[in-house]
Design an enzyme around this catalytic site. Structure first.
Site, mmCIF file in Angstrom:
data_model
loop_
_atom_site.group_PDB
_atom_site.id
_atom_site.type_symbol
_atom_site.label_atom_id
_atom_site.label_comp_id
_atom_site.label_asym_id
_atom_site.label_seq_id
_atom_site.Cartn_x
_atom_site.Cartn_y
_atom_site.Cartn_z
ATOM 1 N N THR A 128 89.832 13.861 111.230
ATOM 2 C CA THR A 128 90.072 15.384 111.515
ATOM 3 C C THR A 128 88.687 15.977 111.961
ATOM 4 O OG1 THR A 128 91.509 15.505 109.840
ATOM 5 C CG2 THR A 128 90.928 17.356 110.725
ATOM 6 N N PHE A 154 98.404 12.544 109.835
ATOM 7 C CA PHE A 154 99.180 13.568 109.028
ATOM 8 C C PHE A 154 99.558 12.910 107.624
ATOM 9 C CE2 PHE A 154 99.464 14.881 113.280
ATOM 10 C CZ PHE A 154 99.047 16.315 113.172
ATOM 11 N N LYS A 206 96.105 19.228 114.543
ATOM 12 C CA LYS A 206 95.617 18.789 113.075
ATOM 13 C C LYS A 206 95.204 20.079 112.203
ATOM 14 C CE LYS A 206 94.882 16.883 109.771
ATOM 15 N NZ LYS A 206 94.469 15.644 108.849
ATOM 16 N N ASN A 210 96.952 21.809 108.841
ATOM 17 C CA ASN A 210 96.533 21.760 107.545
ATOM 18 C C ASN A 210 96.118 23.276 107.044
ATOM 19 O OD1 ASN A 210 96.759 19.322 106.945
ATOM 20 N ND2 ASN A 210 94.581 18.908 106.743
ATOM 21 N N CYS A 262 91.262 17.550 102.035
ATOM 22 C CA CYS A 262 91.746 17.960 103.294
ATOM 23 C C CYS A 262 91.734 19.471 103.602
ATOM 24 C CB CYS A 262 92.780 17.357 103.733
ATOM 25 S SG CYS A 262 92.896 15.766 103.417
ATOM 26 N N LYS A 265 88.651 21.794 103.201
ATOM 27 C CA LYS A 265 87.330 21.272 104.179
ATOM 28 C C LYS A 265 88.074 21.696 105.601
ATOM 29 C CE LYS A 265 87.621 16.858 105.691
ATOM 30 N NZ LYS A 265 88.082 16.664 107.192
ATOM 31 N N LYS A 322 96.317 16.554 92.940
ATOM 32 C CA LYS A 322 97.770 16.296 92.849
ATOM 33 C C LYS A 322 98.294 15.030 92.242
ATOM 34 C CE LYS A 322 98.600 14.320 97.543
ATOM 35 N NZ LYS A 322 99.225 14.438 98.668
ATOM 36 N N ARG A 329 88.689 15.153 94.610
ATOM 37 C CA ARG A 329 87.606 16.058 95.627
ATOM 38 C C ARG A 329 88.508 17.714 95.530
ATOM 39 N NH1 ARG A 329 87.142 12.465 100.707
ATOM 40 N NH2 ARG A 329 89.021 11.464 99.856
HETATM 41 C C1 UGA Z 1 97.295 17.151 103.283
HETATM 42 C C2 UGA Z 1 98.425 17.174 104.503
HETATM 43 O O1 UGA Z 1 99.642 17.543 103.712
HETATM 44 C C3 UGA Z 1 98.570 15.936 105.328
HETATM 45 O O2 UGA Z 1 99.589 16.138 106.228
HETATM 46 C C4 UGA Z 1 97.051 15.760 106.019
HETATM 47 O O3 UGA Z 1 97.415 14.401 106.804
HETATM 48 C C5 UGA Z 1 96.137 15.618 105.036
HETATM 49 O O4 UGA Z 1 96.056 16.838 104.227
HETATM 50 C C6 UGA Z 1 94.971 15.363 105.731
HETATM 51 O O5 UGA Z 1 94.479 15.950 106.517
HETATM 52 O O6 UGA Z 1 94.513 13.964 105.632
HETATM 53 P P1 UGA Z 1 96.837 15.987 101.260
HETATM 54 O O7 UGA Z 1 95.525 16.601 101.053
HETATM 55 O O8 UGA Z 1 97.076 14.465 100.865
HETATM 56 O O9 UGA Z 1 97.514 16.003 102.665
HETATM 57 O O10 UGA Z 1 97.754 16.710 99.993
HETATM 58 P P2 UGA Z 1 99.117 17.552 100.430
HETATM 59 O O11 UGA Z 1 100.383 16.881 99.681
HETATM 60 O O12 UGA Z 1 99.345 18.588 101.453
HETATM 61 O O13 UGA Z 1 98.471 18.814 98.967
HETATM 62 C C7 UGA Z 1 97.543 19.679 99.128
HETATM 63 C C8 UGA Z 1 97.329 20.709 98.032
HETATM 64 O O14 UGA Z 1 98.467 21.466 98.269
HETATM 65 C C9 UGA Z 1 97.360 19.841 96.623
HETATM 66 O O15 UGA Z 1 96.438 20.593 95.883
HETATM 67 C C10 UGA Z 1 98.800 20.135 96.007
HETATM 68 O O16 UGA Z 1 99.190 20.110 94.894
HETATM 69 C C11 UGA Z 1 99.013 21.538 96.996
HETATM 70 N N1 UGA Z 1 100.554 21.868 96.857
HETATM 71 C C12 UGA Z 1 101.171 21.061 97.889
HETATM 72 C C13 UGA Z 1 100.999 22.916 96.281
HETATM 73 O O17 UGA Z 1 100.256 23.652 95.643
HETATM 74 N N2 UGA Z 1 102.486 23.230 96.504
HETATM 75 C C14 UGA Z 1 103.053 22.547 97.367
HETATM 76 O O18 UGA Z 1 104.242 22.856 97.557
HETATM 77 C C15 UGA Z 1 102.569 21.615 98.182
#
Ligand code: UGA
Length: 435
Positions: A128, A154, A206, A210, A262, A265, A322, A329
Site C-alpha cells: 500500500t 485487499f 486502496k 481502507n 493497515c 497506517k 481482531k 500491531r
Molecule cells: C484491512 C482491510 O479490511 C483489507 O481489505 C485490506 O486489504 C487490509 O486492511 C490491508 O490494507 O492490508 P485488516 O486490517 O486485516 O484488513 O482487518 P479488518 O478485518 O478490516 O479489521 C480492521 C479493524 O476493524 C479491526 O480492528 C477490526 O476488529 C475492526 N472492525 C472490523 C470492527 O471493529 N468492526 C467491523 O465491523 C469490522
C-alpha cells in the site's frame, strides 16, 4: 520459458502475510513463483514449509506449492528477478512520525533489482503506497524496458487466502493497455470484476477503501456509544441501518475501536497525502481522533466500575487486533491496557495466539482460567470463538468480582446477568442483575 502457456514466472518480494499469501496463491493458480525473503530465519522456516506467523489455510497452500514445484523461496533478490516476467513488490510501508508512509524499503528493493530485471518485465506494486509511488518507482528502477504497475491488495488478515481466491474486485493500474492486460491475465482463473485504470487511481482506490472502512466503523462506534449512553439497542439500530441497500450490512460491528497494521497506517498516510496536495482531510482527522476516544471510553467503562476500589485486577481476554490473526500491531487491546496500566490497574492477559508480553507491565498467561483467577473484572477485547461460551459457574468460582465488559458484543449477556454478573456490552451499555 514456461512449459504451460498460461504459466507465468513470478518473483514476489517480501514474504509477510500479503507477500506470502500472494506468492502461494499465484502458485496455486498454476504460476511458477519464487518468494524473496530477507530475514534468514523466516527464509529457513519457509523453505521447510512452515509459515512463521498465524494465517489460516496459508501453511497448507505453501506446502502444496512447494510439493507441486510451483513455489520456492530465496534470499537472493537479484537472481529471483533475473528469471521473472512479473515482480510483485510486497514490502512494508510503515508510518513515519508525521503519518506519511515510509517508502525506504520500496526504494531500496527497486534500486537493488534494477540491473537484474529482464527486458519487458513488469514490476507490480502490491504494497500500500501513496499516490504517485508507481511513477516514483519507475524513476528508481530507471529502465525504459521495464513497466511498473499498481495492483493493490485487499486481503484481510485472518482470511487472506479466502480473500485472494474470492476477491470483490481486482484493481490494476498501469500506463499502457498492454501492461494492464498482461497483469489481468495472471488472474484469469479468478472470478472477479477487474478494474483497469492508471496507476495513481489504483493507488488511491486502496487508500480510499481502507479509510472509508475505518470511517464507517468509527461512525458505527459513535452510534454504539449513543446507545450505550441512552439505552438504545445498537444491534437493532445497525441492522436497520444496514438493510438500506445503499449502506449494506457488512462492517457494521461495534467494538473497542479499530486497529491492525493497515487502517491506522493508511488513514494517517491518506491524511498526509491530502495535506501535501492541499486537499481537505477534516473528516479523516476526526475519524482518527474519534477512534482514540473510543479506546479511552472503553478504559473508562472498566475503571469507572471500580470507583473507590483499590488494587484492581482485570482479566483481559484477547490481545490481537481482531480474531483470526496473531498480529498485535496497533491493537485496541494494547491501547486500552496501556490506559488502564497507567491508572494503576493490574492486567492479566490471555490470547490463544500470544505467548510473550507485548507491553511493559502486562502479564500474559496461557489459559482463560489463569487470566480470570482472582480478577475483579473480565474484559473481552478480541472476538475469538473460544470466548463466546465462557462457563459462568466456573467464572464465579475463579473470579474475585462479578463484572464483565464485552467490547465485541459476543456474549449472551442474559446467561451472565442471571448468574449474578453486571455485564457491559458494546452498543448495549450495562445490564445488571435484579437486586
Ligand atoms: C484491512 C482491510 O479490511 C483489507 O481489505 C485490506 O486489504 C487490509 O486492511 C490491508 O490494507 O492490508 P485488516 O486490517 O486485516 O484488513 O482487518 P479488518 O478485518 O478490516 O479489521 C480492521 C479493524 O476493524 C479491526 O480492528 C477490526 O476488529 C475492526 N472492525 C472490523 C470492527 O471493529 N468492526 C467491523 O465491523 C469490522
Amino acid at each position: 520459458m514456461a512449459a504451460n502457456e498460461d504459466q507465468a514466472h513470478i518473483a514476489v518480494i517480501g514474504c509477510g502475510y500479503v507477500g506470502l499469501t500472494t506468492a502461494a496463491s499465484l502458485a496455486n493458480l498454476g504460476h511458477s513463483v519464487i518468494g524473496v525473503e530477507s530475514s534468514l530465519e523466516r527464509l529457513e522456516s519457509l523453505q521447510e514449509g512452515k509459515v512463521p506467523f498465524f494465517e489460516p489455510e496459508l501453511e497448507e497452500l505453501v506446502n502444496l506449492g512447494i510439493e507441486e514445484n510451483h513455489l520456492a523461496f530465496t534470499f537472493d533478490l537479484k537472481s529471483a528477478v533475473s528469471q521473472a516476467q512479473f515482480v510483485f513488490v510486497c514490502v512494508p510501508t510503515p508510518s513515519q512520525d508525521d503519518g506519511s508512509a515510509d517508502l525506504s524499503v520500496v526504494r531500496s528493493v527497486s534500486e537493488e533489482m534494477s540491473d537484474s530485471l529482464i527486458s519487458g518485465s513488469i514490476v507490480i506494486l502490491k504494497s500500500t503506497v501513496p499516490i504517485g509511488t508507481s511513477v516514483q518507482v519507475e524513476e528508481w528502477i530507471d529502465r525504459s524496458d521495464v513497466e511498473v504497475a499498481s495492483n493493490p491488495e485487499f486481503l484481510q488478515a485472518g482470511r487472506a487466502v479466502a480473500a485472494f481466491k474470492n476477491p470483490d474486485r481486482i484493481i490494476i493500474g498501469a500506463n499502457t493497455l498492454a501492461t494492464r492486460e498482461k497483469v489481468a491475465e495472471l488472474y484469469s482463473k479468478v472470478s472477479a470484476p477487474v478494474v483497469c485504470t492508471d496507476s495513481r487511481s489504483a493507488e488511491l482506490i486502496k487508500y480510499a477503501s481502507n479509510a472509508y472502512l475505518a470511517s464507517r466503523i468509527t461512525f458505527v462506534n459513535n452510534i454504539a456509544e449513543l446507545c450505550e449512553k441512552t439505552g438504545g439497542e445498537a444491534s437493532t439500530v445497525l441492522r436497520g441501518l444496514g438493510l438500506d441497500k445503499r449502506i449494506g450490512e457488512a462492517f457494521l460491528q461495534p467494538g473497542p475501536g479499530w486497529g491492525g497494521s493497515c487502517f491506522p497506517k493508511d488513514t494517517r498516510a491518506l491524511i498526509s497525502v491530502a495535506a501535501e496536495a492541499g486537499s481537505d482531510a477534516t473528516l479523516l482527522n476526526a475519524v482518527l481522533e474519534s477512534n482514540e476516544t473510543r479506546f479511552a471510553q472503553i478504559a473508562a467503562v472498566i475503571s469507572e466500575s471500580f470507583i473507590g476500589h483499590e488494587e484492581i485486577q482485570v482479566a483481559m481476554l484477547g490481545l490481537t487486533f481482531k480474531a483470526g490473526t496473531d498480529d498485535l500491531r496497533e491493537s485496541p487491546s494494547l491501547k486500552v491496557a496501556s490506559l488502564l496500566l497507567n491508572s494503576g490497574v493490574k492486567i492479566v492477559g490471555y490470547d490463544p495466539h500470544v505467548t510473550t508480553t507485548p507491553l511493559n507491565g502486562l502479564e500474559i498467561v496461557q489459559s482463560v482460567e489463569e487470566a480470570v483467577k482472582d480478577s475483579d473484572a473480565l474484559v473481552v477485547m478480541t472476538e475469538w470463538e473460544r470466548f463466546v461460551d465462557l462457563d459462568s459457574e466456573e467464572l464465579i468460582k475463579l473470579m474475585a468480582g462479578k463484572i464483565i465488559v464485552d467490547t465485541r458484543n459476543i456474549l449472551n449477556s442474559k446467561t451472565y446477568v442471571d448468574a449474578g454478573f453486571s455485564v457491559w456490552q458494546a452498543g448495549q451499555g450495562w445490564k445488571k442483575p435484579l437486586k
